[in-house]
Scaffold this motif. Structure first.
Motif, PDB file in Angstrom:
ATOM      1  N   LEU A   1      51.150 -60.538 -45.349  1.00  0.00           N
ATOM      2  CA  LEU A   1      52.272 -61.187 -46.036  1.00  0.00           C
ATOM      3  C   LEU A   1      52.180 -60.947 -47.530  1.00  0.00           C
ATOM      4  O   LEU A   1      53.180 -60.607 -48.184  1.00  0.00           O
ATOM      5  N   ALA A   2      50.972 -61.130 -48.060  1.00  0.00           N
ATOM      6  CA  ALA A   2      50.792 -60.938 -49.496  1.00  0.00           C
ATOM      7  C   ALA A   2      51.023 -59.482 -49.867  1.00  0.00           C
ATOM      8  O   ALA A   2      51.709 -59.168 -50.842  1.00  0.00           O
TER       9      ALA A   2
ATOM     10  N   CYS B   1      54.660 -58.579 -49.749  1.00  0.00           N
ATOM     11  CA  CYS B   1      55.370 -59.046 -50.936  1.00  0.00           C
ATOM     12  C   CYS B   1      55.189 -58.069 -52.078  1.00  0.00           C
ATOM     13  O   CYS B   1      56.133 -57.694 -52.765  1.00  0.00           O
TER      14      CYS B   1
ATOM     15  N   GLY C   1      47.938 -63.238 -43.080  1.00  0.00           N
ATOM     16  CA  GLY C   1      48.022 -63.719 -44.456  1.00  0.00           C
ATOM     17  C   GLY C   1      47.959 -62.579 -45.456  1.00  0.00           C
ATOM     18  O   GLY C   1      48.785 -62.488 -46.376  1.00  0.00           O
TER      19      GLY C   1
END
Lengths: 261, 515
Positions: A26-27, A30, A23
Motif C-alpha cells: 500500500l505504501a 502510494c 502494508g
C-alpha cells in the motif's frame, strides 16, 4: 492438540507475512502512483492501475484473517493445557512440587543457560549492529545524495528512504534489546511463593503495618479544585469566543490535518 | 473450594460494547459517509474525549488534540481557556479510562491486534519508548504551534505530520467518495508521508498491542498525567496488595504499577489479582454499602450482598436504557432531522458584484487569515493582479465572514499586501449556516482556499480547492484570456459552480483597508 497448535501457529505466521506485505505494498503503491503520475500524480487511472494489485493481496489477507477466526472457534485450543501458568486454586502440594521443580531446573541448567546467553548476546549484538549500520547508511545516503527539492520524484524517494531507514534502526535496536533482556525466573518464583503463603493456612499472612491514610482527602481536594478550575475555564472560554473559534475550525475540512496539503 | 468464575470474558465483552457505542456516538453522522461531506452543525463546538478527526465525515464533535493545537496557534494570542477547560475536565474526570473505553482509534487498534499473528511482548525497550509520546506532546502539540503562531502562520504540527486518525478518518473517507474527486489534485508528498505512516502504524498494531496509544498519542500522554487522581479508572489498594506482580505481568501495556500514567484502565488485571486489591474507582459513589463490615453476621452479609446486587441490576437497566435512548436520538437527529441552511445569494448588500466585471477575466479566491495555505498562495495572486492590471484581468479575494479568532483581514493586508492591485471583499454568513453564503453558492464544502477563474462572459473556466502556484495560476489566466467567447450567450447558460456554468453573483462588501 499439538497438531491444532501447529495449524494455529502456521496460520498466524502466514497472516503476519501477508499483513506486512499488504502494508508495504500500500505504501509503495502510494509512492508509485505519485511518482508515475507526471502532471496529474494521483489521477484516477493511475490509482486504479496500481490499487487492484493491492486489493488482491488485501482480499487474500482478509480471507486468511477470517480463516483464523473460524479456526479459533471451530478448533479451539485448550489454553490451560498449553500454558504452565500458576493457577491460584492449586493445592499446597502442587504448588510446592512446582516450586521444587523450578529450583531443580535452575540448579541443573544454570551453567548451560549462562553459556547460551553469552552466545546469543554475541549473535544478537552482531545482528543489531548490522541492522543499525544499514539504517545509518540509508539515512546518510538519503541526505548526501544531491536531490533538489524541486525534483519531486527525488524528494519522495528521499523521504521514503529516510522513513524506512528509521524503521530499520528502530527495529534493530528493539530486536537487540529484546534478545539481550534477561529472562528471569525470579519473578515467577516469587509469585508462586506468595501464592503458597495464601494457600497455606498454617503460614500466617505477612503483617501490614497500620498507617493513617490521609491520601483520599487530599486527592478529593485536588479533584474538586481541578474540576472547579476546568468549569471556570470553559465558562470563560465561551464568553471570550473560544467556543465559536472551535466551531469555526471544526466545520471546515482541515486539508492540512488530513494530509492534503 | 468454590471455583471462581473468570471475570475476563464478561469484562472484555462489555468493554468492547462500550467502545463500539462511543465510536458510533462520536461518528453519528453516518449520512456524511454517503454524501462525502462533513457535519456542519453546532455540536462541533464540543470536543469528544477520544481521538476523532473533525474532518471525518461522520464526526459530530471536534477533536480535542486538533482544537488545542489550533487554539494555541491562533494569532488571537490569548489563552485558549475553552480548550484548556475541556481537556482539564476530561483529564480529571476520566483520565486514561478514555483510552480504554471511549477512543475510536483505540478500538481500531484493539480489533487489529486480534488478527492472529505472533505478537511482540512488552519489555524494557517498550517502556522506554512509551516516553516518546511526551516528547511529541511537548514539541508537536505545544512548541511548534506556538512558534508558528509568532510568525502568524497557523500550524497544527501533530495533525499535519503525524496523526493517523486524520488520514484514516478524514482523507481516506473523503477521497473514497466520487464527489470529492477534485481532492486528488491536492495529493502530494505530505499525503505520501502520512499515508505511509498510517499504514505502518496500523500494520504495527497487528503485532504490537496499542502501538499508537503506547508510543505516539499525545492525548493519551496528557490524560495519563492525571491517571492517579482521576475520578474514574483503576485503583490499587496497597493494604491488600502482596506485590506478587501478576497484574503487571498480565497487563499488555507498559505499566510499573496498576493505575500509573501508562494504564489505560481496561480492567483486565482485576481478574488476576489473588487478593482482590484492584478495583474500579468511583464504585463507592454509587454503592455506598460496597464494604461489608468484618464483624457482620452471615445473615447480615447475605442481606447486604443481595441489596447491593439489586441496586447494581437496577442501575445497569437505567444506564442501558439511557445509553440506547441517547444513541437512537443522536442517529435520528444527525441523519434525518438536521439540515444545513441553504445558501441564498440575494441577501448580499455590498458594492462588489462579479457581474460588473463582464468583459474581463475574473479570478476569485476564497481565503481566511486562519488558513496557512491560503496565506501562502496570496503572493502569487498579488503578482498576477499586478502583471495583468492593464490586460483585462481582475483578481478578487473573498475573505470569510468571520476570522475564527484569528487576525482581522485588514490588519493582515496592511502588513503583507499593502498597495496590492487585488480587490478585497468579505463574504456573508447567515445565522445558523455553517458556511459563508457566496462560498457555499460557488461550491465550497469546507476546503480552503478555493479558486475560480471566469472568462470574460462570466463562465467558470477553472475551479479548484487546491493551493495554486504562480505558474499554475498564470496558465489558467492565460487560457481564460485566450478563450474565444464570441459564441457564448450568458443568458442561456445554467448558473452553478461547475466548469462551464455561469458563475452566480452576489453583492459583497469591500473590506475597509487601513490607509
Amino acid at each position: 492438540m499439538k497438531t491444532r497448535l501447529k495449524i494455529h501457529n502456521i496460520t498466524a505466521f502466514i497472516t503476519a507475512a501477508l499483513v506486512i506485505i499488504t502494508g508495504i505494498s500500500l505504501a509503495a503503491c502510494c509512492i508509485a502512483i505519485y511518482v508515475s503520475g507526471g502532471d496529474q500524480p494521483f489521477s484516477r487511472e493511475a490509482v486504479g492501475k496500481y490499487l487492484k494489485y493491492v486489493m488482491i493481496q488485501g482480499v487474500a489477507t482478509l480471507e486468511l484473517v477470517i480463516f483464523g477466526i473460524v479456526l479459533k472457534f471451530a478448533f479451539p485450543l485448550d489454553k490451560e493445557k498449553l500454558r504452565a501458568k500458576p493457577n491460584i486454586l492449586v493445592t499446597r502440594k502442587k504448588l510446592t512440587e512446582k516450586l521444587q521443580k523450578r529450583d531443580e531446573i535452575l540448579l541443573r541448567t544454570d551453567e548451560k543457560i549462562n553459556r547460551e546467553k553469552k552466545y546469543r548476546k554475541k549473535m544478537s549484538l552482531g545482528l543489531a549492529s548490522i541492522i543499525t549500520a544499514l539504517g545509518i547508511a540509508s539515512i546518510l545516503f538519503a541526505t548526501l545524495i544531491d536531490y533538489s527539492v524541486s525534483d519531486i520524484n527525488g524528494y519522495v524517494i528521499k523521504v521514503s528512504v529516510f522513513a524506512f531507514s528509521l524503521a530499520f534502526i528502530g527495529g534493530g535496536l528493539i530486536y537487540a534489546y529484546d534478545i539481550l533482556s534477561k529472562k528471569s525466573y525470579k519473578r515467577e518464583i516469587d509469585a508462586l511463593k506468595s501464592l503458597l503463603v495464601i494457600a497455606n493456612s498454617d503460614v500466617p499472612a505477612p503483617e501490614m503495618p497500620e498507617t493513617k491514610d490521609r491520601k483520599p482527602a487530599l486527592v478529593n481536594l485536588a479533584r474538586v479544585s481541578i474540576i472547579t478550575v476546568a468549569v471556570a475555564f470553559i465558562v470563560l472560554g465561551i464568553f471570550n469566543g473560544g467556543m465559536s473559534d472551535v466551531l469555526g475550525k471544526a466545520v471546515r475540512i482541515c486539508t492540512e490535518c488530513i494530509g492534503l496539503g | 473450594m468454590k471455583k471462581e468464575k473468570s471475570l475476563k470474558p464478561k469484562l472484555t465483552f462489555k468493554r468492547r460494547l462500550i467502545q463500539l457505542y462511543a465510536a458510533l456516538l462520536t461518528n453519528a453522522n453516518i449520512k456524511g459517509f454517503a454524501t462525502g461531506s462533513i457535519f456542519l452543525g453546532n455540536t462541533k463546538s464540543a470536543c469528544v474525549p477520544g481521538l476523532n478527526c473533525y474532518s471525518c465525515p461522520g464526526a459530530v464533535g471536534a477533536c480535542p488534540l486538533g482544537s488545542l493545537q489550533n487554539a494555541l496557534a491562533s494569532t488571537k494570542k490569548t489563552v485558549p481557556y475553552y480548550m484548556l477547560g475541556i481537556i482539564l475536565l476530561y483529564c480529571i474526570m476520566l483520565g486514561r479510562w478514555i483510552c480504554g473505553f471511549l477512543c475510536p482509534f483505540g478500538l481500531i487498534q484493539d480489533l487489529l491486534h486480534k488478527i492472529k499473528t505472533p505478537k511482540l511482548k512488552k519489555s524494557r525497550v517498550t517502556r522506554i519508548l512509551s516516553y516518546f509520546k511526551y516528547v511529541l506532546l511537548v514539541f508537536f502539540v505545544v512548541i511548534i504551534p506556538l512558534a508558528y503562531m509568532l510568525k502568524d502562520m497557523p500550524l497544527p504540527a501533530f495533525c499535519k505530520y503525524i496523526c493517523p486518525a486524520g488520514t484514516l478518518g478524514g482523507a481516506i473517507s473523503l477521497l473514497l467518495h466520487p464527489n470529492n474527486a477534485p481532492m486528488f489534485e491536492m495529493l502530494g508528498p505530505l499525503f505520501t508521508w502520512k499515508f505511509a505512516l498510517m499504514i505502518s502504524i496500523l500494520v504495527g498494531c497487528v503485532f504490537i498491542y496499542r502501538l499508537f496509544c503506547r508510543f505516539i498519542c499525545p492525548l493519551g500522554a496528557l490524560y495519563g498525567l492525571f491517571n492517579k487522581i482521576s475520578v474514574l479508572g483503576i485503583k490499587l489498594e496497597k493494604k491488600k496488595c502482596i506485590d506478587c506482580g501478576l497484574c503487571v505481568a498480565k497487563c499488555k501495556v507498559d505499566i510499573k504499577e496498576v493505575g500509573d500514567h501508562e494504564c489505560i484502565s481496561c480492567g483486565e488485571c482485576i481478574s488476576v489479582c489473588p487478593t482482590k486489591a484492584i478495583s474500579w474507582k468511583g464504585s463507592k459513589i454509587i454503592l455506598p454499602e460496597n464494604e461489608i463490615p468484618e464483624k457482620a453476621t452471615a445473615e447480615e452479609k447475605e442481606a447486604i450482598t443481595k441489596k447491593r446486587e439489586k441496586r447494581v441490576f437496577t442501575l445497569r437497566i437505567i444506564a442501558a436504557v439511557l445509553m440506547i435512548a441517547v444513541l437512537a436520538t443522536s442517529l435520528v437527529y444527525f441523519n434525518f432531522i438536521y439540515k444545513a441552511p441553504e445558501a441564498n445569494t440575494d441577501i448580499g448588500t455590498g458594492e462588489f458584484n462579479v457581474e460588473d466585471y463582464r468583459g474581463k477575466v475574473v479570478v476569485i479566491n476564497f481565503w481566511g487569515t486562519w488558513c496557512s495555505g491560503c496565506k501562502k498562495e496570496l503572493p502569487a495572486f498579488d503578482r498576477i493582479a499586478s502583471e495583468f492590471e492593464d490586460k483585462n484581468v481582475v483578481v478578487v479575494t473573498v475573505h470569510t465572514s468571520g476570522t475564527e479568532g484569528w487576525e482581522e483581514p485588514d490588519i493582515y493586508i496592511d502588513k503583507n499586501l499593502k498597495g496590492s492591485k487585488m480587490l478585497f471583499v468579505r463574504d456573508v454568513k447567515v445565522e445558523g449556516a455553517a458556511f459563508d453564503t457566496y462560498y457555499k453558492a460557488l461550491g465550497g464544502n469546507g476546503n480552503y482556499p478555493m479558486t475560480l477563474v471566469l472568462d470574460d462572459k462570466g463562465v467558470i473556466n477553472y475551479h479548484t480547492t487546491a493551493e495554486m502556484t504562480y505558474d499554475e495560476l498564470l496558465a489558467e489566466v492565460e487560457a481564460a484570456l485566450a478563450k474565444d467567447t464570441s459564441g457564448i450567450n450568458p443568458d442561456e447558460l445554467f448558473e452553478g459552480y461547475y466548469i462551464g456554468d455561469l458563475c452566480p453573483s452576489m453583492d459583497l462588501e469591500f473590506i475597509d483597508l487601513i490607509d
